[in-house]
Design a protein around this motif. Sequence first.
Motif, PDB file in Angstrom:
ATOM      1  N   ASP A  74       3.709  14.440   3.122  1.00 33.87           N
ATOM      2  CA  ASP A  74       2.254  14.336   3.220  1.00 33.87           C
ATOM      3  C   ASP A  74       1.782  12.877   3.087  1.00 33.87           C
ATOM      4  O   ASP A  74       1.998  12.254   2.057  1.00 33.87           O
ATOM      5  CB  ASP A  74       1.663  15.212   2.100  1.00 33.87           C
ATOM      6  CG  ASP A  74       0.147  15.103   2.036  1.00 33.87           C
ATOM      7  OD1 ASP A  74      -0.445  14.634   3.024  1.00 33.87           O
ATOM      8  OD2 ASP A  74      -0.431  15.472   0.993  1.00 33.87           O
ATOM      9  N   PRO A  75       1.142  12.312   4.147  1.00 34.09           N
ATOM     10  CA  PRO A  75       0.676  10.929   4.071  1.00 34.09           C
ATOM     11  C   PRO A  75      -0.280  10.675   2.900  1.00 34.09           C
ATOM     12  O   PRO A  75      -0.272   9.590   2.316  1.00 34.09           O
ATOM     13  CB  PRO A  75      -0.052  10.706   5.402  1.00 34.09           C
ATOM     14  CG  PRO A  75       0.420  11.793   6.296  1.00 34.09           C
ATOM     15  CD  PRO A  75       0.816  12.939   5.430  1.00 34.09           C
ATOM     16  N   ALA A  76      -1.071  11.685   2.518  1.00 38.39           N
ATOM     17  CA  ALA A  76      -2.010  11.513   1.397  1.00 38.39           C
ATOM     18  C   ALA A  76      -1.236  11.315   0.090  1.00 38.39           C
ATOM     19  O   ALA A  76      -1.630  10.508  -0.768  1.00 38.39           O
ATOM     20  CB  ALA A  76      -2.931  12.720   1.279  1.00 38.39           C
ATOM     21  N   ALA A  77      -0.117  12.027  -0.047  1.00 40.83           N
ATOM     22  CA  ALA A  77       0.713  11.886  -1.256  1.00 40.83           C
ATOM     23  C   ALA A  77       1.346  10.496  -1.286  1.00 40.83           C
ATOM     24  O   ALA A  77       1.425   9.845  -2.331  1.00 40.83           O
ATOM     25  CB  ALA A  77       1.787  12.967  -1.282  1.00 40.83           C
ATOM     26  N   TYR A 130      -0.800   3.533   5.728  1.00 36.19           N
ATOM     27  CA  TYR A 130      -1.146   4.609   4.795  1.00 36.19           C
ATOM     28  C   TYR A 130      -2.572   4.500   4.258  1.00 36.19           C
ATOM     29  O   TYR A 130      -2.993   5.314   3.446  1.00 36.19           O
ATOM     30  CB  TYR A 130      -0.161   4.622   3.615  1.00 36.19           C
ATOM     31  CG  TYR A 130       1.249   4.973   4.047  1.00 36.19           C
ATOM     32  CD1 TYR A 130       1.588   6.284   4.394  1.00 36.19           C
ATOM     33  CD2 TYR A 130       2.231   3.991   4.127  1.00 36.19           C
ATOM     34  CE1 TYR A 130       2.873   6.608   4.795  1.00 36.19           C
ATOM     35  CE2 TYR A 130       3.525   4.304   4.525  1.00 36.19           C
ATOM     36  CZ  TYR A 130       3.839   5.609   4.866  1.00 36.19           C
ATOM     37  OH  TYR A 130       5.114   5.927   5.262  1.00 36.19           O
ATOM     38  N   GLY A 131      -3.308   3.461   4.688  1.00 28.12           N
ATOM     39  CA  GLY A 131      -4.674   3.293   4.177  1.00 28.12           C
ATOM     40  C   GLY A 131      -4.708   3.034   2.681  1.00 28.12           C
ATOM     41  O   GLY A 131      -5.662   3.401   1.997  1.00 28.12           O
ATOM     42  N   CYS A 132      -3.634   2.419   2.174  1.00 25.50           N
ATOM     43  CA  CYS A 132      -3.561   2.173   0.732  1.00 25.50           C
ATOM     44  C   CYS A 132      -3.887   0.715   0.444  1.00 25.50           C
ATOM     45  O   CYS A 132      -4.170  -0.065   1.357  1.00 25.50           O
ATOM     46  CB  CYS A 132      -2.168   2.522   0.211  1.00 25.50           C
ATOM     47  SG  CYS A 132      -0.858   1.618   1.070  1.00 25.50           S
ATOM     48  N   ASN A 133      -3.853   0.355  -0.848  1.00 28.53           N
ATOM     49  CA  ASN A 133      -4.130  -1.032  -1.212  1.00 28.53           C
ATOM     50  C   ASN A 133      -3.037  -1.532  -2.152  1.00 28.53           C
ATOM     51  O   ASN A 133      -3.160  -1.442  -3.368  1.00 28.53           O
ATOM     52  CB  ASN A 133      -5.510  -1.124  -1.881  1.00 28.53           C
ATOM     53  CG  ASN A 133      -5.774  -2.530  -2.410  1.00 28.53           C
ATOM     54  OD1 ASN A 133      -5.165  -3.495  -1.955  1.00 28.53           O
ATOM     55  ND2 ASN A 133      -6.650  -2.636  -3.385  1.00 28.53           N
ATOM     56  N   VAL A 134      -1.952  -2.031  -1.566  1.00 33.81           N
ATOM     57  CA  VAL A 134      -0.890  -2.638  -2.367  1.00 33.81           C
ATOM     58  C   VAL A 134      -1.148  -4.144  -2.414  1.00 33.81           C
ATOM     59  O   VAL A 134      -1.099  -4.804  -1.373  1.00 33.81           O
ATOM     60  CB  VAL A 134       0.503  -2.367  -1.736  1.00 33.81           C
ATOM     61  CG1 VAL A 134       1.591  -3.069  -2.539  1.00 33.81           C
ATOM     62  CG2 VAL A 134       0.786  -0.869  -1.639  1.00 33.81           C
ATOM     63  N   PRO A 135      -1.489  -4.687  -3.579  1.00 35.59           N
ATOM     64  CA  PRO A 135      -1.718  -6.127  -3.651  1.00 35.59           C
ATOM     65  C   PRO A 135      -0.401  -6.889  -3.782  1.00 35.59           C
ATOM     66  O   PRO A 135       0.614  -6.325  -4.201  1.00 35.59           O
ATOM     67  CB  PRO A 135      -2.553  -6.295  -4.924  1.00 35.59           C
ATOM     68  CG  PRO A 135      -2.343  -5.063  -5.728  1.00 35.59           C
ATOM     69  CD  PRO A 135      -1.713  -4.016  -4.871  1.00 35.59           C
ATOM     70  N   LEU A 136      -0.439  -8.165  -3.436  1.00 31.72           N
ATOM     71  CA  LEU A 136       0.723  -9.044  -3.595  1.00 31.72           C
ATOM     72  C   LEU A 136       0.401 -10.087  -4.662  1.00 31.72           C
ATOM     73  O   LEU A 136      -0.616 -10.772  -4.587  1.00 31.72           O
ATOM     74  CB  LEU A 136       1.043  -9.747  -2.268  1.00 31.72           C
ATOM     75  CG  LEU A 136       2.099 -10.866  -2.325  1.00 31.72           C
ATOM     76  CD1 LEU A 136       3.471 -10.320  -2.731  1.00 31.72           C
ATOM     77  CD2 LEU A 136       2.199 -11.594  -0.985  1.00 31.72           C
ATOM     78  N   LEU A 137       1.274 -10.180  -5.658  1.00 31.17           N
ATOM     79  CA  LEU A 137       1.144 -11.226  -6.675  1.00 31.17           C
ATOM     80  C   LEU A 137       2.273 -12.227  -6.488  1.00 31.17           C
ATOM     81  O   LEU A 137       3.426 -11.832  -6.237  1.00 31.17           O
ATOM     82  CB  LEU A 137       1.265 -10.631  -8.087  1.00 31.17           C
ATOM     83  CG  LEU A 137      -0.041 -10.208  -8.749  1.00 31.17           C
ATOM     84  CD1 LEU A 137      -0.551  -8.953  -8.086  1.00 31.17           C
ATOM     85  CD2 LEU A 137       0.146  -9.976 -10.231  1.00 31.17           C
TER      86      LEU A 137
END
Length: 474
Positions: A74-77, A130-137
């Motif tokens: 599931d893409p939402a998961a 995935y329409g997510c928000n993975v930030p880069l540090l």
Amino acid sequence: MAAALSAPDAEKLSQLKSAVSGLGQISESEKNGFINLVSRYLSGEAQHVEWSKIRTPTDEVVVPYDSLAPIPEDPAATKSLLDKLVVLKLNGGLGTTMGCTGPKSVIEVRNGLTFLDLIVIQIENLNTRYGCNVPLLLMNSFNTHDDTLKIVEKYANSNIDIHTFNQSQYPRLVVDDFVPLPCKGQTGKDGWYPPGHGDVFPSLMNSGKLDALLSQGKEYVFVANSDNLGAIVDLKILNHLMTNKNEYCMEVTPKTLADVKGGTLISYEGKVQLLEIAQVPDEHVNEFKSIEKFKIFNTNNLWVNLKAIKRLVEAEALKMEIIPNPKEVDGIKVLQLETAAGAAIKFFDNAIGINVPRSRFLPVKATSDLLLVQSDLYTLDDGFVIRNKARTNPSNPSIELGPEFKKVGNFLSRFKSIPSIIELDSLKVSGDVWFGAGITLKGKVTITAKPGVKLEIPDRVVLENKEISGPEDL
């Protein structure tokens, strides 16, 4: 356990404290961190392990990658998993060993793209897909900070939040009298050092980034060296850690004879911990280097729970083994005390290793590694460096290039184009050797130019199992 300091050492520490308190260039938290480190070093905390207590970790402790559950369809998961993740690249290193100035992460790796470009493309693709928000540090050191700030400006329009913070800056210690080098008039960069990547945990906290991430609902940070092209986000690993509530995970991979110096995971007094070569008693060093007893090594790809980092840093519980690193600055013998992030594993609850495929460890430490990743052994897809299926041998060719190839600029100028090495087993090059375009190397190839003679390998030649020392051997 830390021993009480002897009277001379206590006196040393007291004088050091007053000297450090006058250093205006660093913060109070840096001063305290430095004094704590020196105090632990002087007290001679036990660095050696009792060899007889070492146990090989079970599959519960070092989990085989193949046994990880598949990720939810599931893409939402998947999105909700990724929304809890932060990617942190260790970006404190300069490319000096490869003859570059500035951060190593801006060396061009492939198709004109740098390490940093590839990392940004990878995370952008995840965020888009995935329409997510993975930030880069990016954890910089004072050596790489200014340059990195300029470089990240070019990603201003990308769909990825990029944050930078600095790791601690500690004064180098003069060996003779234990005085900080900056107190002796060495006020430039040479008076200071970044204390190893074990410093990532307090620095994340001291920079304010840790609390900011926790307030955004982030739960895990994936930490990796910026020069490891194999260190990409892996959903199966993240899913496993979330499901099993593991506070810390170190990716390990099967050791080859090329990796004999890398740290390994052991079970010790009921806990999993990292064993580095520096901790090994002299009489056991050969055993440590053998690939029979210690079959895995640390890739320095680490997954760590953010709340656990906060808890342990606040409790000052992360007392990683101290790595003394002696150096010389302008003829003065100095000491740097460092720690490694992997050594923190024993302080976290429910910590594990995961035995990952070798493809997740592709570091570029020298131009010989650059030759591998620029060759047809790899292709580039969505920022991912992927191994060519046409290569049947599971291990990479061994490549030894002479000092003429050590600097990136020299390396690039000596190849008109990177040779085809799909069927290469080993390559040794020494002397003044220049490569034409479209060359193919197979089997074992040794090229040795005679002293004072320029040896040119012509375009489109195929060299298979050859030893070449002059044009007559071509």
